[in-house]
Design an enzyme around this catalytic site. Sequence first.
Site, short mmCIF file in Angstrom:
data_model
loop_
_atom_site.label_atom_id
_atom_site.label_comp_id
_atom_site.label_asym_id
_atom_site.label_seq_id
_atom_site.Cartn_x
_atom_site.Cartn_y
_atom_site.Cartn_z
N GLY A 33 0.84 -1.19 0.00
CA GLY A 33 0.00 0.00 0.00
C GLY A 33 0.88 1.24 0.00
N TYR A 34 0.23 2.39 -0.13
CA TYR A 34 0.97 3.66 -0.13
C TYR A 34 1.70 3.89 1.19
CZ TYR A 34 -1.57 5.35 -4.28
OH TYR A 34 -2.07 5.52 -5.56
N SER A 35 2.70 4.74 1.14
CA SER A 35 3.33 5.23 2.37
C SER A 35 2.26 5.93 3.20
CB SER A 35 4.45 6.22 2.02
OG SER A 35 5.02 6.76 3.20
N GLY A 36 2.18 5.59 4.48
CA GLY A 36 1.18 6.21 5.35
C GLY A 36 -0.14 5.46 5.38
N SER A 37 -0.24 4.36 4.64
CA SER A 37 -1.50 3.60 4.62
C SER A 37 -1.71 2.80 5.91
CB SER A 37 -1.55 2.65 3.41
OG SER A 37 -0.49 1.70 3.48
N GLY A 38 -0.61 2.51 6.62
CA GLY A 38 -0.72 1.77 7.87
C GLY A 38 -0.09 0.39 7.84
N LYS A 39 0.71 0.11 6.82
CA LYS A 39 1.31 -1.22 6.67
C LYS A 39 2.12 -1.63 7.90
CE LYS A 39 3.62 -0.05 3.06
NZ LYS A 39 3.17 1.37 3.06
N SER A 40 3.07 -0.80 8.27
CA SER A 40 3.95 -1.13 9.41
C SER A 40 3.17 -1.19 10.72
CB SER A 40 5.08 -0.11 9.53
OG SER A 40 5.92 -0.17 8.40
N SER A 107 6.08 -1.78 -2.17
CA SER A 107 6.13 -2.73 -3.31
C SER A 107 5.15 -2.30 -4.40
CB SER A 107 5.89 -4.16 -2.86
OG SER A 107 4.82 -4.31 -1.97
#
Length: 198
Positions: A33-40, A107
């Site tokens: 997902g985009y940076s800031g989407s909440g992945k981490s 990615s």
Amino acid sequence: MTQQNLIWHPATITKKDRQKLNGHKSCALWLTGYSGSGKSTVANELDRQLHAMELQSYVLDGDNVRQGLNRDLGFSQNDRIENIRRVGEVAKLFVDSGVIVMTAFISPYQKDRNQVRELFDADEFFEIYIDCPLEVCETRDPKGLYQKARNGEICDFTGIDSPYEPPSSPDLTIDTVNFSVNEAAKEIVAFLKTENIF
């Protein structure tokens, strides 16, 4: 030394041996997902929940990996491709070790994610789309990167001057706009149960 001079050394203890010892299957959960989407954030909450269930898990985080293994890579298209290739190989090693591994990487290219999927058995890799619109991610901007990209301070930034290709058919989609981090992680736990990982 060329590839033709390399021979795979078989392990005495197999992946199934490790899974049996751990009491659960292993798999790779590929959060994109985009940076800031909440992945981490979601990956780490999921890791906490799995740990509380006494399951073996680990998070491979994009920024963390780039500070070590992939410190020699930038953000050009070729470097992004190599970044994902390396992480895919590392994730495969984690799965072989019997661990549930979560990867939190933008990615951006579907082709690269598909190539990583091919490293795994069908029931060992799950592409999870962390679905959050670009405009919401940009308002969050937890690292201040969108502002820097808009100001021209950094280039090749996904969503601004570099493309992002959402998954065409993800195994699971997580909405981080309308659901909390805790709810998102619980949804992935429920998904893992339906896939008989544990």
